[in-house]
Design an enzyme around this catalytic site. Structure first.
Site, PDB file in Angstrom:
ATOM      1  N   ARG A 137       0.813  -1.214   0.000  1.00  0.00           N
ATOM      2  CA  ARG A 137       0.000   0.000   0.000  1.00  0.00           C
ATOM      3  C   ARG A 137       0.851   1.271   0.000  1.00  0.00           C
ATOM      4  O   ARG A 137       0.341   2.383  -0.185  1.00  0.00           O
ATOM      5  CB  ARG A 137      -0.938   0.006   1.217  1.00  0.00           C
ATOM      6  CG  ARG A 137      -0.246   0.297   2.523  1.00  0.00           C
ATOM      7  CD  ARG A 137      -1.084  -0.053   3.727  1.00  0.00           C
ATOM      8  NE  ARG A 137      -2.195   0.848   3.936  1.00  0.00           N
ATOM      9  CZ  ARG A 137      -2.158   1.918   4.729  1.00  0.00           C
ATOM     10  NH1 ARG A 137      -1.034   2.260   5.329  1.00  0.00           N
ATOM     11  NH2 ARG A 137      -3.241   2.646   4.908  1.00  0.00           N
ATOM     12  N   ASN A 181       6.842  13.363   5.200  1.00  0.00           N
ATOM     13  CA  ASN A 181       6.637  11.949   5.532  1.00  0.00           C
ATOM     14  C   ASN A 181       6.793  11.078   4.287  1.00  0.00           C
ATOM     15  O   ASN A 181       7.460  10.039   4.294  1.00  0.00           O
ATOM     16  CB  ASN A 181       5.245  11.823   6.132  1.00  0.00           C
ATOM     17  CG  ASN A 181       4.923  10.472   6.714  1.00  0.00           C
ATOM     18  OD1 ASN A 181       4.212  10.383   7.695  1.00  0.00           O
ATOM     19  ND2 ASN A 181       5.405   9.396   6.124  1.00  0.00           N
ATOM     20  N   ARG A 262      -5.989  12.683   9.892  1.00  0.00           N
ATOM     21  CA  ARG A 262      -5.107  12.293   8.786  1.00  0.00           C
ATOM     22  C   ARG A 262      -5.967  11.870   7.593  1.00  0.00           C
ATOM     23  O   ARG A 262      -6.895  11.073   7.751  1.00  0.00           O
ATOM     24  CB  ARG A 262      -4.217  11.132   9.198  1.00  0.00           C
ATOM     25  CG  ARG A 262      -3.152  11.459  10.242  1.00  0.00           C
ATOM     26  CD  ARG A 262      -2.492  10.195  10.757  1.00  0.00           C
ATOM     27  NE  ARG A 262      -3.459   9.336  11.414  1.00  0.00           N
ATOM     28  CZ  ARG A 262      -3.408   8.003  11.435  1.00  0.00           C
ATOM     29  NH1 ARG A 262      -2.441   7.358  10.805  1.00  0.00           N
ATOM     30  NH2 ARG A 262      -4.331   7.296  12.072  1.00  0.00           N
ATOM     31  N   ASP A 296       3.927   4.506  14.306  1.00  0.00           N
ATOM     32  CA  ASP A 296       2.480   4.739  14.342  1.00  0.00           C
ATOM     33  C   ASP A 296       1.763   3.387  14.300  1.00  0.00           C
ATOM     34  O   ASP A 296       1.608   2.831  13.227  1.00  0.00           O
ATOM     35  CB  ASP A 296       2.037   5.658  13.211  1.00  0.00           C
ATOM     36  CG  ASP A 296       2.664   5.294  11.852  1.00  0.00           C
ATOM     37  OD1 ASP A 296       3.632   4.497  11.798  1.00  0.00           O
ATOM     38  OD2 ASP A 296       2.176   5.839  10.861  1.00  0.00           O
ATOM     39  N   GLU A 480       6.961  -6.390   5.936  1.00  0.00           N
ATOM     40  CA  GLU A 480       7.172  -5.086   6.557  1.00  0.00           C
ATOM     41  C   GLU A 480       7.656  -5.217   7.997  1.00  0.00           C
ATOM     42  O   GLU A 480       8.491  -4.445   8.465  1.00  0.00           O
ATOM     43  CB  GLU A 480       5.846  -4.321   6.522  1.00  0.00           C
ATOM     44  CG  GLU A 480       5.845  -2.988   7.230  1.00  0.00           C
ATOM     45  CD  GLU A 480       4.447  -2.442   7.407  1.00  0.00           C
ATOM     46  OE1 GLU A 480       4.320  -1.221   7.606  1.00  0.00           O
ATOM     47  OE2 GLU A 480       3.482  -3.234   7.378  1.00  0.00           O
ATOM     48  N   GLU A 495      -3.408  -0.288  11.547  1.00  0.00           N
ATOM     49  CA  GLU A 495      -4.597   0.128  10.810  1.00  0.00           C
ATOM     50  C   GLU A 495      -4.764  -0.571   9.462  1.00  0.00           C
ATOM     51  O   GLU A 495      -5.719  -0.323   8.750  1.00  0.00           O
ATOM     52  CB  GLU A 495      -4.543   1.645  10.576  1.00  0.00           C
ATOM     53  CG  GLU A 495      -4.481   2.455  11.848  1.00  0.00           C
ATOM     54  CD  GLU A 495      -4.274   3.938  11.586  1.00  0.00           C
ATOM     55  OE1 GLU A 495      -4.869   4.747  12.311  1.00  0.00           O
ATOM     56  OE2 GLU A 495      -3.525   4.283  10.658  1.00  0.00           O
TER      57      GLU A 495
END
Length: 529
Positions: A137, A181, A262, A296, A480, A495
């Site tokens: 993503r 970011n 966000r 995060d 990841e 998330e």
């Protein structure tokens, strides 16, 4: 309604004029954006902000406003007719497990290589040079990810790609005043852990020390971004990224220029804010600041160590951020030394010396024997100890007795069968136990190695390589993040689903395999672990 979804674009001088001229998806689509996100038209909240409009955004909005209240209006149909959803970066890539991890990584460098899309209306910010995306993503370049990706690119002798990414980041600094970011319009309100100085040093290994002078202007501009407002800040106060403690000491914190949800996680933020006792804008600022941290989310930022709605990131002066800024100060000093400007070099060395003293005064926990974040609002160290305690070792800010105590904490509290866990608490957040992340393995391993604590460093490295290798042999993918407590279990939390690709995993793994001379399909013996 439109007002609720606008991203804060206050013309803060630290963000630059170019920032103010860019519209984010929330600004472009207003009520439509909010409805798409709140009704969860796409399972992943990042999909719609990344989507490409099939026609002019103004026309789409005009038609939406004309149709939205009609009885037969279907929002999902309207969105699918007017937008093309993005495609994952590595989803189409299939690997032959028999060819091994090294071949897999070498091929992935090409799969993950991107040139910015310039389609009108997209949120992607075009960059002048090709770059590597993480995967899944994450279809854009990410700031701190890129340093750890570069470690592998260096091992693969892809120096041109490394230099291109650094040139892109220099372009972003020159254009927007900081490295966002990621290269998305909705990321412009914040940065990420400032690894640019490490990237420049990495490039200098092949291009020579003059590289520090080449990028001196951008290094200084980045420093000014992180230190904006420090000159006039009064004791006991904070402004943007800077905190001045009661005794006049300066430390830094994570911060975001926006206090709105966000855009990539709009629905999640709105719903979580309703649980919080904070004002919505305060909650949004804190959750955005945590996004800037890269962690995060994590118990590090939670007032009760458990619930996201207690997030208090802006109250915390983090040990990792301040260690990074110490390094930035020293690199800027080196760049002036190379130019022969001893006066300016001494100025930045003095800043670094003061920061080192501040880190030892406020972030060293003598009782626990580790480095900890400092809560400047409560005037006390955070009780949440994390693997970020290794950052001062990575940057050689600790003395030998401190390093040995940190090593004991790492071995006793964080070491797991698959490397080191991120924190000691299981909260369901992805930057908490049992999850382990490639960049934090590398920070811990290198930090320990810097103090000749090599046996523990090697043990962590071998365990991390093994968990990567085991997962690859089972799935043909590199992930990841990993569950460090159970090699057979997937990492979770956060998330979004577990992503594969994956830029920084590839980079750190290849670096460690070469450092410890592990062949592509070589088994890491259980007896060594």
């Amino acid at each position: 309604m439109m007002k609720k979804v606008l991203v804060l674009l206050a013309l803060n001088c630290s963000l630059g004029l170019a920032y103010a001229q860019i519209k984010t998806p929330a600004q472009l689509y207003g009520n439509l954006f909010e409805e798409v996100q709140m009704q969860k038209i796409y399972p992943d909240g990042k999909t719609f902000p990344d989507a490409t409009p099939r026609r002019d955004p103004e026309q789409i909005v005009k038609e939406y406003e004309a149709l939205k209240n009609k009885p037969d209006f279907n929002l999902a149909d309207f969105v699918h007719q007017n937008f093309n959803a993005p495609v994952g970066s590595s989803i189409i890539f299939k690997t032959d497990i028999k060819e091994g991890i090294r071949k897999h990584i070498d091929t992935l460098w090409n799969v993950l290589l991107r040139v910015a899309d310039t389609t009108k209306g997209t949120s992607l910010i075009p960059l002048p040079h090709p770059y590597i995306v993480p995967g899944g993503r994450f279809r854009e370049v990410y700031y701190w990810d890129s340093y750890f990706t570069m470690l592998g690119l260096e091992e693969s002798h892809r120096y041109t790609v490394i230099e291109n990414i650094i040139k892109n980041f220099a372009y972003l600094i020159d254009t927007y005043g900081h490295i966002p970011n990621g290269n998305r319009t909705y990321y412009l309100s914040r940065s990420q852990p400032p690894f640019f100085s490490l990237m420049v040093e990495l490039l200098a290994k092949t291009k020579g020390p003059q590289t520090l002078v080449t990028y001196q202007s951008e290094l200084v501009k980045e420093y000014r971004y992180w230190m904006n407002g420090s000159d006039t800040l009064k004791p006991g106060n904070a402004f943007e990224h800077v905190v001045r403690l009661g005794d006049g000491t300066l430390l830094n914190r994570y911060y975001d220029a926006s206090d709105k949800p966000r855009e990539e996680s709009y629905r999640e933020d709105v719903l979580e804010a309703k649980k919080s006792q904070q004002k919505p804008e305060e909650f949004y600022r804190n959750i955005r600041a945590a996004a800037e941290s890269g962690w995060d989310f994590s118990s590090r930022w939670l007032a009760d160590g458990e619930h996201l709605y207690t997030i208090q990131t802006t109250n915390i002066a983090p040990i990792d951020l301040n260690s990074l800024l110490y390094h930035l100060e020293t690199v800027i000093a080196k760049s002036y030394q190379i130019k022969g400007d001893k006066k300016t070099a001494s100025l930045y060395l003095a800043k670094a010396f003061k920061r080192k003293a501040a880190i030892n005064k406020y972030c060293w926990n003598a009782t626990e024997g580790c480095f900890a974040d400092y809560n400047w609002k409560l005037k006390t160290q955070s009780p949440q100890i994390s693997i970020a305690t290794a950052y001062p070792l990575f940057f050689m800010l600790a003395d030998m007795p401190q390093a040995k105590k940190v090593a004991a904490i790492v071995k006793g509290n964080f070491l797991q069968p698959g490397g080191v866990a991120t924190t000691q608490l299981k909260t369901g957040q992805q930057w908490d136990r049992p999850n382990g992340w490639a960049p934090l393995q590398y920070i811990a391993i290198t930090g320990l190695h810097n103090y000749h604590l090599d046996s523990l460093a090697k043990l962590i490295a071998l365990r991390w390589v093994k968990i990567n290798n085991d997962a690859f042999e089972q799935t043909g993918k590199l992930m990841e993040k990993y569950n460090t407590e159970n090699n057979a279990a997937k990492a979770g939390g956060g998330e979004y689903p577990l992503q594969d690709g994956f830029g920084w995993t590839n980079g750190v793994l290849l670096k460690l395999m070469n450092t410890y001379k592990i062949k592509s399909n070589e088994k890491v013996l259980e007896s060594t672990l």
